[in-house]
Design a protein around this motif. Sequence first.
Motif: not given
Lengths: 199, 199
Positions: B25-32, B38-40
């Motif tokens: 569960t990477t922050t990049r994947r969540i954001a995408e 991602e900053v959000t």
Amino acid sequence: MSTDTRTKLLEVAARIYADAGYHGTTTRRIAEEAGLNEVTLFRQFGSKDALLREALEQADRHSRASLNAGAADPIAELHRWARACIHRFYDHQKLIRQILGDTVQRPEIAPRICEDPSDEMNQLVDFLTELERRKILQAGDPQLLQGAAAMLVHSLLSNALWRDMVPDVPSLDECAALFVVVLLRALRAPAGIPEQTTP
Amino acid sequence: MSTDTRTKLLEVAARIYADAGYHGTTTRRIAEEAGLNEVTLFRQFGSKDALLREALEQADRHSRASLNAGAADPIAELHRWARACIHRFYDHQKLIRQILGDTVQRPEIAPRICEDPSDEMNQLVDFLTELERRKILQAGDPQLLQGAAAMLVHSLLSNALWRDMVPDVPSLDECAALFVVVLLRALRAPAGIPEQTTP
DNA sequence: GCCTTTAGCAAGTACCTACTTGCATACATG
DNA sequence: CATGTATGCAAGTAGGTACTTGCTAAAGGC
């Protein structure tokens, strides 16, 4: 030398994995706790994955409690077996839980661990079938007998995996004993046979 | 805006976690997958851990099947409830398994999930106690009743978690039905009451 | 119009991990 | 003694991740 080194790495890897999961099991940590240099790990196994795969394959080599339908007191035998099972599941609970979690995204790892409950189930079904044949049990329906066997194994396993996270759970021995009593009631063990022998 | 954004991130994070575990569960994947930058994510929650903690807290907000001892046909009610339980456990099995694994090294996460089997257990014990009071069941011993209740919940849960890894398992509905039948036998449901209502 | 809030974009930073490379040492065997 | 094997040490490499920073744009409220 080489055999001792491999054995050491396998043991340490399995232990760290149980405690820390896949990502917590770093090659550096394995090497340190094995008292070896990190390069040795790669020389012996080629990669972290290969090491862990082999470590988990052999971590399941624990002895299984026997369940002998020919025992003098089969009911006491069943109680003894259930106690041994729940203790074994509990002793290995961390490993089982890690694998249960990891196999969500990596179903190909450690297929051996999945045979655990099935082996216990088959063992128990054979035992209960023999007791049914000897009229010690009166389930009547083989499907009912299989269902009851499944419930006992599921309960022993689940109780062992969850108990550290749930408050106010009776002891392992108490739970095992109670689950066996319920099973025997469901399968109509005659009242004349003692339903519990205290350890 | 901000509320929609937070909700979206929480939903997506819980879903990815169930599929891919903590490290997947990477922050990049969540954001995408949330369709956001991602900053959000960091602006809203401060850290990945905080997001996941909150996501798992709220992921448990599924509805629980009711179990009404006052139903016209309490046995059918019990069958219906068991079916609903096993389906719910199965629908959430990935999440439960991830958490079961992750809590080995992070016991502080998602304590709510641990209340699941306990809630079902308490619900079931209350139901069975009422049926015992009305002489529909004849367990006789409250401890026996509690043990049987524990076995049913453990079996429904364990069956749901393991079935995808074990070959030749009957369907969810068949297993739930069989487990209830075993329970009723153990608790001495009189023969006059139908033990199964087919769905 | 001005200010505040929310979010996007781009380019990082700092840290961590699995794994590699080159050299060296120790031990066993022929 | 020479060779082969096993291991250690040191210094990386390459890739990945959580998170930060500075700037910009858009929307909403007063």
